[in-house]
Design an enzyme around this catalytic site. Structure first.
Site, PDB file in Angstrom:
ATOM      1  N   LYS A 169      29.648  35.960  55.263  1.00 38.74           N
ATOM      2  CA  LYS A 169      29.755  35.200  53.998  1.00 38.74           C
ATOM      3  C   LYS A 169      30.466  33.859  54.219  1.00 38.74           C
ATOM      4  O   LYS A 169      30.119  32.845  53.609  1.00 38.74           O
ATOM      5  CB  LYS A 169      30.493  36.037  52.937  1.00 38.74           C
ATOM      6  CG  LYS A 169      30.670  35.309  51.598  1.00 38.74           C
ATOM      7  CD  LYS A 169      29.345  34.978  50.972  1.00 38.74           C
ATOM      8  CE  LYS A 169      29.293  34.201  49.691  1.00 38.74           C
ATOM      9  NZ  LYS A 169      30.389  33.692  48.993  1.00 38.74           N
ATOM     10  N   GLU A 176      26.318  26.403  52.872  1.00 37.59           N
ATOM     11  CA  GLU A 176      26.237  25.929  51.472  1.00 37.59           C
ATOM     12  C   GLU A 176      26.856  24.519  51.353  1.00 37.59           C
ATOM     13  O   GLU A 176      26.279  23.636  50.709  1.00 37.59           O
ATOM     14  CB  GLU A 176      26.988  26.945  50.614  1.00 37.59           C
ATOM     15  CG  GLU A 176      27.062  26.691  49.142  1.00 37.59           C
ATOM     16  CD  GLU A 176      27.879  27.825  48.480  1.00 37.59           C
ATOM     17  OE1 GLU A 176      27.386  28.964  48.428  1.00 37.59           O
ATOM     18  OE2 GLU A 176      29.017  27.572  48.050  1.00 37.59           O
TER      19      GLU A 176
HETATM   20  N1  LIG Z   1      32.400  32.688  41.109  1.00 43.77           N
HETATM   21  C1  LIG Z   1      31.564  32.679  42.152  1.00 43.77           C
HETATM   22  O1  LIG Z   1      30.544  31.955  42.198  1.00 43.77           O
HETATM   23  C2  LIG Z   1      31.782  33.609  43.310  1.00 43.77           C
HETATM   24  C3  LIG Z   1      33.007  34.212  43.513  1.00 43.77           C
HETATM   25  N2  LIG Z   1      33.179  35.024  44.606  1.00 43.77           N
HETATM   26  C4  LIG Z   1      34.465  35.643  44.867  1.00 43.77           C
HETATM   27  O2  LIG Z   1      34.616  36.784  44.014  1.00 43.77           O
HETATM   28  C5  LIG Z   1      36.005  36.974  43.700  1.00 43.77           C
HETATM   29  C6  LIG Z   1      36.166  36.961  42.182  1.00 43.77           C
HETATM   30  O3  LIG Z   1      35.665  35.714  41.734  1.00 43.77           O
HETATM   31  P1  LIG Z   1      35.463  35.397  40.171  1.00 43.77           P
HETATM   32  O4  LIG Z   1      34.988  36.591  39.454  1.00 43.77           O
HETATM   33  O5  LIG Z   1      34.660  34.146  40.145  1.00 43.77           O
HETATM   34  O6  LIG Z   1      36.969  35.078  39.756  1.00 43.77           O
HETATM   35  P2  LIG Z   1      37.573  35.082  38.268  1.00 43.77           P
HETATM   36  O7  LIG Z   1      38.769  34.231  38.332  1.00 43.77           O
HETATM   37  O8  LIG Z   1      36.514  34.771  37.277  1.00 43.77           O
HETATM   38  O9  LIG Z   1      38.003  36.612  38.057  1.00 43.77           O
HETATM   39  C7  LIG Z   1      39.022  37.228  38.777  1.00 43.77           C
HETATM   40  C8  LIG Z   1      39.574  38.341  37.902  1.00 43.77           C
HETATM   41  O10 LIG Z   1      40.511  39.098  38.660  1.00 43.77           O
HETATM   42  C9  LIG Z   1      41.569  39.460  37.771  1.00 43.77           C
HETATM   43  N3  LIG Z   1      42.717  39.843  38.576  1.00 43.77           N
HETATM   44  C10 LIG Z   1      43.479  39.069  39.381  1.00 43.77           C
HETATM   45  N4  LIG Z   1      44.436  39.815  39.975  1.00 43.77           N
HETATM   46  C11 LIG Z   1      44.256  41.086  39.551  1.00 43.77           C
HETATM   47  C12 LIG Z   1      44.916  42.312  39.827  1.00 43.77           C
HETATM   48  N5  LIG Z   1      45.948  42.403  40.664  1.00 43.77           N
HETATM   49  N6  LIG Z   1      44.479  43.415  39.214  1.00 43.77           N
HETATM   50  C13 LIG Z   1      43.427  43.366  38.348  1.00 43.77           C
HETATM   51  N7  LIG Z   1      42.756  42.228  38.055  1.00 43.77           N
HETATM   52  C14 LIG Z   1      43.165  41.112  38.657  1.00 43.77           C
HETATM   53  C15 LIG Z   1      41.766  38.234  36.904  1.00 43.77           C
HETATM   54  O11 LIG Z   1      42.459  38.543  35.705  1.00 43.77           O
HETATM   55  C16 LIG Z   1      40.320  37.807  36.671  1.00 43.77           C
HETATM   56  O12 LIG Z   1      39.769  38.391  35.507  1.00 43.77           O
HETATM   57  C17 LIG Z   1      36.758  35.845  44.407  1.00 43.77           C
HETATM   58  O13 LIG Z   1      37.179  36.283  45.659  1.00 43.77           O
HETATM   59  C18 LIG Z   1      35.681  34.779  44.559  1.00 43.77           C
HETATM   60  O14 LIG Z   1      35.954  33.878  45.606  1.00 43.77           O
HETATM   61  C19 LIG Z   1      32.165  35.301  45.464  1.00 43.77           C
HETATM   62  C20 LIG Z   1      30.940  34.741  45.298  1.00 43.77           C
HETATM   63  C21 LIG Z   1      30.638  33.824  44.220  1.00 43.77           C
HETATM   64  O1  LIG Z   2      31.267  31.896  47.393  1.00 42.53           O
HETATM   65  C1  LIG Z   2      30.884  31.167  46.508  1.00 42.53           C
HETATM   66  C2  LIG Z   2      29.483  30.694  46.426  1.00 42.53           C
HETATM   67  O2  LIG Z   2      28.725  31.181  47.504  1.00 42.53           O
HETATM   68  C3  LIG Z   2      31.874  30.721  45.492  1.00 42.53           C
HETATM   69  O3  LIG Z   2      31.298  30.002  44.437  1.00 42.53           O
HETATM   70  C4  LIG Z   2      32.959  29.941  46.173  1.00 42.53           C
HETATM   71  O4  LIG Z   2      33.985  29.652  45.243  1.00 42.53           O
HETATM   72  C5  LIG Z   2      32.421  28.655  46.766  1.00 42.53           C
HETATM   73  O5  LIG Z   2      33.323  28.083  47.657  1.00 42.53           O
HETATM   74  P1  LIG Z   2      34.154  26.773  47.240  1.00 42.53           P
HETATM   75  O6  LIG Z   2      34.990  27.170  46.044  1.00 42.53           O
HETATM   76  O7  LIG Z   2      34.950  26.404  48.434  1.00 42.53           O
HETATM   77  O8  LIG Z   2      33.140  25.729  46.854  1.00 42.53           O
END
Ligand SMILES: NC(=O)C1=CN([C@@H]2O[C@H](COP(=O)(O)OP(=O)(O)OC[C@H]3O[C@@H](n4cnc5c(N)ncnc54)[C@H](O)[C@@H]3O)[C@@H](O)[C@H]2O)C=CC1
Ligand SMILES: O=C(CO)[C@H](O)[C@H](O)COP(=O)(O)O
Length: 297
Positions: A169, A176
């Site tokens: 990833k 990306e």
């Molecule tokens: N948003 C994106 O496009 C993508 C995100 N990711 C990854 O997925 C993961 C989550 O990303 P998102 O959903 O976008 O983040 P987000 O910020 O929308 O959601 C994270 C959630 O985790 C909760 N949280 C934080 N600490 C916690 C704990 N100790 N216990 C329970 N809940 C907790 C927060 O309250 C929040 O609701 C990250 O590692 C991110 O890098 C991966 C691929 C794409």
């Molecule tokens: O994993 C992802 C997409 O594939 C997330 O959107 C990630 O946050 C992207 O990386 P950056 O925040 O550094 O742009």
């Protein structure tokens, strides 16, 4: 199957929704009450603490973490693992550093799968692409969950041992960055060049059959449509950068040159800085060696 989901943000909500849709049961927790209410509306059983997730599941327990990378993963694991057995499985679906995933897999008692997740909230309908690392037995047991969260059986794979999922990833994200930079540069020349061109029309035309068609290009078309050909008031500032930085660090450690990915990362950093000393010095040096006019701020 039963799945515990911890972290119900943009991505965790989609995991919950897709797993429920496939007919499985979900026990969900987030520190944010609104996020919990939203998961409950979808049909998940919500609980008010991490230990309660473990207590509400029957052995063998499977718990999916979808919290931000870094400290939040360790904080969640510290609360969760004392309530799990060695046979249980934790899946980290976030963007963790692969080195942290290797350490965590060695350190914690339950089996640990690292799972790189691609597709983002905008890809929720289709399902994600999942890159998994860890023990094959645990991956096989979780196949129905991976089928549900991914686009289907073709949308997930066991990449290798612990760390391999997040490693793949990480490289995906490096690619990306470079693709975004390449599209950006091409569209910039089209915008600044010698013809009066419509960037949305070009993006749409390329999306239909061109060699460079892709989802990022579809998103570029959407951006020009929604913001205008000059992208309106969208700032010249690109955030993020951790996964790209790790990709470049790994390329240095492995002595595999990645000039495009490095350049794309550097452009991001550049976008966040004010006037650069390096460019100001070059401006002054041209005066020094050639008496070229010094442009003043
Ligand atoms: N948003 C994106 O496009 C993508 C995100 N990711 C990854 O997925 C993961 C989550 O990303 P998102 O959903 O976008 O983040 P987000 O910020 O929308 O959601 C994270 C959630 O985790 C909760 N949280 C934080 N600490 C916690 C704990 N100790 N216990 C329970 N809940 C907790 C927060 O309250 C929040 O609701 C990250 O590692 C991110 O890098 C991966 C691929 C794409
Ligand atoms: O994993 C992802 C997409 O594939 C997330 O959107 C990630 O946050 C992207 O990386 P950056 O925040 O550094 O742009």
């Amino acid at each position: 199957m039963e799945l515990g989901v911890i972290g119900l943000g943009r991505m965790g909500q989609i995991v919950v929704d897709r797993v429920l849709d496939a007919g499985h049961d979900v026990v969900a927790f987030d520190i944010d009450e609104v996020a919990r209410a939203s998961a409950a509306e979808m049909g998940a059983e919500t609980v008010d603490s991490i230990p309660a997730v473990a207590e509400s599941l029957s052995p063998t327990r499977h718990v999916w973490l979808m919290v931000p990378a870094g400290d939040p993963v360790d904080a969640a694991l510290a609360e969760l693992t004392p309530h799990l057995d060695a046979d249980d499985v934790v899946i980290d679906g976030g963007n963790s550093n692969f080195k942290d995933s290797v350490d965590r897999a060695e350190r914690i008692e339950p089996t640990y799968l690292d799972c790189g997740t691609s597709g983002g909230p905008a890809g929720a309908e289709l399902g994600f692409s999942l890159m998994v690392g860890g023990e094959k037995g645990a991956y096989d047991d979780l196949e129905p969950v991976f089928d549900a969260v991914a686009t289907g059986p073709e949308g997930h794979e066991l990449m290798g041992p612990s760390g391999a999922g997040h490693y793949v990833k990480m490289v995906h994200n490096g690619i990306e960055y470079a693709l975004m930079q390449a599209y950006g540069e091409g569209f910039e020349l089209l915008a600044e060049g010698r013809y009066d061109l419509d960037l949305e029309d070009i993006a749409r035309t390329w999306t239909n059959g061109a060699v460079v068609r892709s989802w990022l290009l579809e998103l570029a078309e959407e951006s020009f449509r929604e913001e205008g050909s000059d992208l309106g008031d969208v700032a010249d500032h690109v955030a993020g950068g951790s996964t790209g930085t790790w990709t470049v660090q790994e390329s240095l450690e492995q002595e595999v040159p990645l000039p495009l990915i490095y350049q794309a990362l550097a452009e991001r950093f550049n976008s966040r800085s004010g006037p650069r000393l390096s460019r100001r010095l070059a401006n002054r040096l041209r005066y020094g060696f050639g008496r070229h006019e010094i442009k003043r701020q």
